[in-house]
Design a protein around this motif. Structure first.
Motif, short mmCIF file in Angstrom:
data_model
loop_
_atom_site.label_atom_id
_atom_site.label_comp_id
_atom_site.label_asym_id
_atom_site.label_seq_id
_atom_site.Cartn_x
_atom_site.Cartn_y
_atom_site.Cartn_z
N ASP A 79 0.94 -1.10 0.13
CA ASP A 79 0.15 0.22 0.10
C ASP A 79 0.89 1.26 0.02
O ASP A 79 0.53 2.31 -0.75
N ASP A 80 1.95 1.21 0.92
CA ASP A 80 2.84 2.32 0.78
C ASP A 80 3.60 2.64 -0.72
O ASP A 80 3.81 3.56 -0.73
N TRP A 81 4.00 1.48 -0.98
CA TRP A 81 4.59 1.39 -2.31
C TRP A 81 3.80 1.99 -3.47
O TRP A 81 4.43 2.94 -4.20
N LEU A 82 2.54 1.42 -3.44
CA LEU A 82 1.65 2.12 -4.31
C LEU A 82 1.57 3.59 -4.27
O LEU A 82 1.54 4.29 -5.17
N PHE A 142 5.38 3.47 -6.81
CA PHE A 142 6.32 2.22 -7.12
C PHE A 142 5.20 1.37 -7.97
O PHE A 142 4.07 1.42 -7.67
N GLN A 143 5.79 0.76 -8.86
CA GLN A 143 5.31 -0.38 -9.69
C GLN A 143 5.76 -1.80 -9.56
O GLN A 143 6.97 -1.99 -9.05
N VAL A 154 14.86 -2.23 -6.74
CA VAL A 154 13.95 -2.97 -6.34
C VAL A 154 13.81 -2.67 -4.91
O VAL A 154 14.85 -2.46 -4.23
N VAL A 155 12.71 -2.72 -4.46
CA VAL A 155 12.20 -2.12 -3.09
C VAL A 155 11.54 -3.36 -2.37
O VAL A 155 11.67 -3.24 -1.14
N TYR A 175 1.88 -11.79 1.25
CA TYR A 175 3.03 -11.35 2.14
C TYR A 175 3.55 -10.34 1.22
O TYR A 175 4.21 -10.40 0.16
N ASP A 176 4.05 -9.15 1.97
CA ASP A 176 4.92 -8.13 1.51
C ASP A 176 6.17 -8.31 2.20
O ASP A 176 6.21 -8.38 3.48
#
Length: 113
Positions: A4-7, A11-12, A35-36, A50-51
């Motif tokens: 959710d934070d990456w979005l 980020f993609q 890469v994150v 899982y993230d």
């Protein structure tokens, strides 16, 4: 969830990388293609996702899968799942190795009818 934070940060993620008939993962990158993190999807009657930030994913592939060659990861991950059949075997090994993750579950509510 990390994703959710990456979005929110713009980020993609790339295409799903198939591990088995029920498991795949995507790799998240920032605006500079660094890469994150990774999202792992367990698509069963109840879905679990899982993230893992990239540092934690690297711990998983080096400490658990015993190889840092990311090209071999899908096959090594498949072997891991074959050898560790428990529903939460993946989560258990993350906990054992103190690998940080976020998890979300989507339950099949029809199961309770």
């Amino acid at each position: 969830m990390y994703s959710d934070d990456w979005l929110k940060l713009g980020f993609q993620h790339g295409e799903r990388i198939k591990v088995s008939t029920m498991v795949d993962y995507v790799i998240w990158t920032d605006s500079k293609d660094c890469v994150v993190g990774v999202t792992i999807h367990f698509e069963e009657a109840d879905d679990y996702h899982y993230d893992l930030p990239i540092e934690e994913w690297m711990k998983f592939i080096t400490k658990v899968l015993k190889n840092s060659n990311v090209e071999k990861t899908p096959n090594l991950f498949k072997d891991f799942l074959y050898e560790n059949k428990g529903m939460f075997a993946f989560e258990d090994v993350l906990d054992t190795y103190q690998i940080k993750y976020d998890k979300i579950a989507f339950l099949d509510l029809n199961y309770f009818d």
